[in-house]
Design a protein around this motif. Structure first.
Motif, mmCIF file in Angstrom:
data_model
loop_
_atom_site.group_PDB
_atom_site.id
_atom_site.type_symbol
_atom_site.label_atom_id
_atom_site.label_comp_id
_atom_site.label_asym_id
_atom_site.label_seq_id
_atom_site.Cartn_x
_atom_site.Cartn_y
_atom_site.Cartn_z
ATOM 1 N N GLU A 1 -9.465 5.475 -4.222
ATOM 2 C CA GLU A 1 -8.450 5.295 -3.186
ATOM 3 C C GLU A 1 -7.401 6.400 -3.249
ATOM 4 O O GLU A 1 -7.017 6.842 -4.337
ATOM 5 N N VAL A 2 -6.924 6.828 -2.079
ATOM 6 C CA VAL A 2 -5.791 7.734 -1.996
ATOM 7 C C VAL A 2 -4.751 7.076 -1.095
ATOM 8 O O VAL A 2 -5.016 6.805 0.082
ATOM 9 N N PHE A 3 -3.588 6.800 -1.649
ATOM 10 C CA PHE A 3 -2.473 6.228 -0.902
ATOM 11 C C PHE A 3 -1.605 7.398 -0.431
ATOM 12 O O PHE A 3 -1.238 8.250 -1.239
ATOM 13 N N PHE A 4 -1.259 7.436 0.846
ATOM 14 C CA PHE A 4 -0.521 8.602 1.331
ATOM 15 C C PHE A 4 0.421 8.243 2.465
ATOM 16 O O PHE A 4 0.278 7.201 3.115
ATOM 17 N N THR A 5 1.405 9.120 2.674
ATOM 18 C CA THR A 5 2.389 8.919 3.727
ATOM 19 C C THR A 5 2.770 10.243 4.361
ATOM 20 O O THR A 5 2.770 11.283 3.699
ATOM 21 N N ASP A 6 3.088 10.183 5.646
ATOM 22 C CA ASP A 6 3.637 11.354 6.334
ATOM 23 C C ASP A 6 5.159 11.334 6.308
ATOM 24 O O ASP A 6 5.817 12.155 6.941
ATOM 25 N N GLY A 7 5.717 10.396 5.557
ATOM 26 C CA GLY A 7 7.161 10.239 5.467
ATOM 27 C C GLY A 7 7.694 9.143 6.358
ATOM 28 O O GLY A 7 8.845 8.732 6.230
ATOM 29 N N THR A 8 6.838 8.636 7.246
ATOM 30 C CA THR A 8 7.242 7.580 8.174
ATOM 31 C C THR A 8 6.365 6.338 8.047
ATOM 32 O O THR A 8 6.858 5.211 8.061
ATOM 33 N N THR A 9 5.063 6.567 7.916
ATOM 34 C CA THR A 9 4.076 5.494 7.829
ATOM 35 C C THR A 9 3.226 5.725 6.587
ATOM 36 O O THR A 9 3.068 6.861 6.145
ATOM 37 N N ALA A 10 2.672 4.645 6.028
ATOM 38 C CA ALA A 10 1.882 4.769 4.800
ATOM 39 C C ALA A 10 0.504 4.143 4.989
ATOM 40 O O ALA A 10 0.369 3.088 5.618
ATOM 41 N N ASP B 1 -13.181 5.622 1.289
ATOM 42 C CA ASP B 1 -14.450 6.053 1.889
ATOM 43 C C ASP B 1 -14.247 6.678 3.266
ATOM 44 O O ASP B 1 -15.023 6.438 4.205
ATOM 45 N N GLY B 2 -13.181 7.461 3.408
ATOM 46 C CA GLY B 2 -12.925 8.168 4.652
ATOM 47 C C GLY B 2 -12.274 7.339 5.745
ATOM 48 O O GLY B 2 -12.046 7.846 6.850
ATOM 49 N N VAL B 3 -11.967 6.088 5.457
ATOM 50 C CA VAL B 3 -11.341 5.209 6.449
ATOM 51 C C VAL B 3 -9.898 4.939 6.039
ATOM 52 O O VAL B 3 -9.619 4.585 4.887
ATOM 53 N N ASP B 4 -8.959 5.105 6.981
ATOM 54 C CA ASP B 4 -7.537 4.898 6.720
ATOM 55 C C ASP B 4 -7.094 3.515 7.175
ATOM 56 O O ASP B 4 -7.414 3.090 8.290
ATOM 57 N N GLU B 5 -6.351 2.817 6.316
ATOM 58 C CA GLU B 5 -5.776 1.521 6.654
ATOM 59 C C GLU B 5 -4.286 1.551 6.362
ATOM 60 O O GLU B 5 -3.861 2.110 5.340
ATOM 61 N N LEU B 6 -3.490 0.929 7.233
ATOM 62 C CA LEU B 6 -2.058 0.839 7.003
ATOM 63 C C LEU B 6 -1.778 -0.009 5.766
ATOM 64 O O LEU B 6 -2.448 -1.013 5.524
#
Length: 271
Positions: free
Chosen positions: A123-132, A137-142
């Motif tokens: 897993e990679v947890f990430f943020t653009d500074g506004t949303t996380a 497996d290539g799928v993004d979930e909030l």
């Protein structure tokens, strides 16, 4: 390029860099590691150094004008750079060195996007500074913080700068804590990502101003973007001075205001 597009692009750089470091950490797991003594019982391994170099390679290729402050290599890059990345290539080195998989790879642009990678879950947890988000497996979930687990992660590693006024170990024996929560000790800032993801209700650690720490910057950014409540152990915004003159020291990061308030009341009772 719009500001939101630029932030998302930086988030992808952070994600790619964290993933590159995580791949090194995973590949070297279980091998004989050489240790680099840092004093006071702290150490790095050749895996820490190699992971940082992999992260640095991604950032240099994508953002050659930016500086990087890595835990192992210090500050590198243009001396006059206006942007700086904060890198902890292997948070939980002692865990890793003894075969424990509770580690994280942290990459954060100062005051900007960030990513935390779990080498073993992928897993990679990430943020653009506004949303996380979390990428699996290539799928993004909030990310959706929640206190439903009732699990609170507590950092028990020294130093303890707020003692005797506040000691995390005493918090665990507080009657209200025992009644409402169950303690966990991950000994890695992976726990911060887990608060953002709803796997932990909260995280507590003592310490100084952690906003620009290579260890904590990515996790703090992630939790803020996910909507967690983030303060110092005295309830003041981190980086600011509170009533006791030590606002923003350490962290109390909670999934919601109610959980944060409960923990803070216990901490204030100690102080």
């Amino acid at each position: 390029m719009t500001d939101s597009t630029a932030r998302r692009d930086d988030a992808e750089v952070a994600t790619a860099a964290a993933r590159a470091g995580a791949e090194v950490v995973l590949a070297r797991y279980g091998r004989r590691l050489s240790r680099i003594d840092k004093g006071a019982g702290d150490f790095a391994t050749d895996a820490d150094v190699a992971a940082e170099e992999a992260i640095l390679g991604v950032i240099r290729a994508a953002r050659p004008d930016d500086a990087v402050h890595g835990e192992e290599g210090g500050r590198r890059g243009p001396a006059d750079a206006s942007r700086q990345w904060l890198v902890d290539p292997l948070c939980g080195t002692l865990n890793y060195a003894v075969g424990n998989m509770l580690v994280a790879v942290n990459v954060a642009l100062r005051d900007g996007p960030a990513a935390v990678a779990d080498p073993f879950s992928g897993e990679v947890f990430f943020t653009d500074g506004t949303t996380a988000w979390v990428r699996r497996d290539g799928v993004d979930e909030l990310l959706a913080p929640t206190a439903a687990t009732g699990l609170v992660d507590v950092n028990l590693d020294p130093p303890f700068p707020s003692a005797p006024g506040f000691r995390a170990v005493d918090l665990l024996a507080h009657p209200d804590f025992v009644a409402g929560f169950r303690p966990r000790v991950v000994s890695s800032t992976l726990a911060l990502a887990w608060v953002a993801a709803g796997k932990r209700a909260a995280y507590v650690t003592d310490g100084g101003d952690l906003t620009e720490s290579v260890h904590f910057a990515a996790g703090i950014a992630l939790c803020r973007a996910a909507g967690c409540v983030v303060t110092g152990v005295d309830g003041a915004p981190i980086g600011q001075t509170g009533r006791a003159g030590q606002g923003g020291r350490g962290l109390v990061v909670a999934s919601d205001a109610e959980t944060h308030g409960l923990l803070l009341s216990m901490i204030r009772g100690q102080r």
